[in-house]
Design an enzyme around this catalytic site. Structure first.
Site, short mmCIF file in Angstrom:
data_model
loop_
_atom_site.label_atom_id
_atom_site.label_comp_id
_atom_site.label_asym_id
_atom_site.label_seq_id
_atom_site.Cartn_x
_atom_site.Cartn_y
_atom_site.Cartn_z
N ASP A 140 12.96 -27.15 -48.12
CA ASP A 140 13.45 -28.08 -47.55
C ASP A 140 14.77 -27.57 -47.02
OD1 ASP A 140 13.23 -30.57 -46.35
OD2 ASP A 140 14.02 -31.89 -47.98
N THR A 141 14.97 -28.22 -45.74
CA THR A 141 16.14 -27.76 -44.90
C THR A 141 17.06 -28.86 -44.31
OG1 THR A 141 15.29 -25.52 -44.30
CG2 THR A 141 17.03 -26.24 -43.03
N GLY A 183 13.96 -26.60 -33.89
CA GLY A 183 14.63 -27.62 -34.36
C GLY A 183 15.83 -27.66 -33.95
N TYR A 184 17.11 -27.68 -34.56
CA TYR A 184 18.45 -27.94 -33.89
C TYR A 184 18.98 -26.56 -33.81
CZ TYR A 184 18.30 -32.50 -36.49
OH TYR A 184 17.99 -34.03 -36.72
P1 IMP Z 1 12.16 -29.65 -42.65
O1 IMP Z 1 12.69 -28.67 -43.84
O2 IMP Z 1 10.83 -28.97 -42.37
O3 IMP Z 1 11.81 -30.86 -43.24
O4 IMP Z 1 13.20 -29.63 -41.42
C1 IMP Z 1 14.12 -30.54 -41.48
C2 IMP Z 1 14.50 -30.55 -40.22
O5 IMP Z 1 15.57 -29.31 -39.96
C3 IMP Z 1 13.66 -30.39 -38.86
O6 IMP Z 1 14.23 -31.19 -37.76
C4 IMP Z 1 13.71 -28.98 -38.46
O7 IMP Z 1 13.33 -28.85 -37.23
C5 IMP Z 1 15.05 -28.54 -38.74
N1 IMP Z 1 15.25 -27.41 -39.25
C6 IMP Z 1 14.79 -26.79 -40.28
N2 IMP Z 1 14.99 -25.23 -40.40
C7 IMP Z 1 15.64 -25.22 -39.04
C8 IMP Z 1 16.48 -24.23 -38.48
O8 IMP Z 1 16.26 -22.75 -39.00
N3 IMP Z 1 16.90 -24.28 -37.33
C9 IMP Z 1 17.08 -25.26 -36.74
N4 IMP Z 1 16.43 -26.56 -37.39
C10 IMP Z 1 15.85 -26.34 -38.45
#
Ligand code: IMP
Length: 195
Positions: free
Chosen positions: A70-71, A151-152
């Site tokens: 999770d990010t 994403g971002y």
């Molecule tokens: P999740 O971990 O897939 O739930 O991502 C959480 C949010 O962070 C989402 O909007 C992803 O697009 C964004 N995100 C996750 N990893 C990255 C990255 O490496 N770069 C930019 N955005 C990210």
């Protein structure tokens, strides 16, 4: 069974591509490859709890060596927001452009644009779980720039660089990113455990 295949509990093709480059010694298997759902909820208020929840759910379905992550993007002037709500910052549609526009709008009154990406990778080996963290520090740009990544990435300028992650070559992102750091720790652990 000891194997060099490992299941990555995500359906995000960008994350899978990044992980395969960082873990060249392992065959990354995805939920799609083995016909299980990767649509696991993220009900908790910390990245750690959500990553653990995801990996435990996947392990209970497969009993394979697996990891999930999770990010979150944590912005200093916004008290760490969007943080655990990063994916749905602008709403349940999880739209990258909507999310970035809302973040840029909320940051307008602030001079401090410093931020960090934080990835928590949770690994499950024979039912035991382990956590690895990766952080990338930087700042939020004034507007989205660049086409690479996801994403971002178009609004995040890593510390020591002048371009956003979406303008930098993918090799650079893969060397410095939050995910690369967390997955490198995972790779080291797997190597030491002889997996
Ligand atoms: P999740 O971990 O897939 O739930 O991502 C959480 C949010 O962070 C989402 O909007 C992803 O697009 C964004 N995100 C996750 N990893 C990255 C990255 O490496 N770069 C930019 N955005 C990210």
């Amino acid at each position: 069974m000891i194997t060099n295949s490992i299941l990555f509990g995500t359906s995000n093709p960008n994350k899978i591509k990044e992980a395969q480059k960082i873990l060249p010694k392992y065959t990354i298997v995805t939920p799609t490859d083995i016909h299980i759902s990767s649509d696991i909820d993220e009900p908790y208020l910390t990245l750690e709890k959500n990553a653990l929840h995801k990996v435990q759910t996947i392990y209970s379905m497969t009993h394979m060596h697996c990891f999930a992550e999770d990010t979150g993007l944590e912005v200093s002037a916004l008290d760490g927001a969007p943080g655990v709500h990063t994916a749905r910052y602008a709403g349940v549609q999880r739209n990258d452009m909507d999310n970035m526009q809302l973040l840029l709008k909320n940051l307008e009154p602030h001079k401090d644009r410093s931020a960090r990406f934080r990835t928590i990778v949770a690994l499950c080996i024979s039912g035991e779980t382990y956590i690895f963290e990766g952080i990338l520090r930087g700042k939020i740009s004034l507007e989205p720039l660049g086409e690479a990544g996801f994403g971002y990435d178009p609004i995040f300028i890593p510390r020591g660089y002048t371009q956003t992650l979406a303008e930098l070559p993918s090799e650079v992102k893969n060397e410095i990113s939050h995910r690369a750091k967390a997955l490198s720790k995972l790779a080291l652990f797997l190597g030491q455990a002889d997996i």
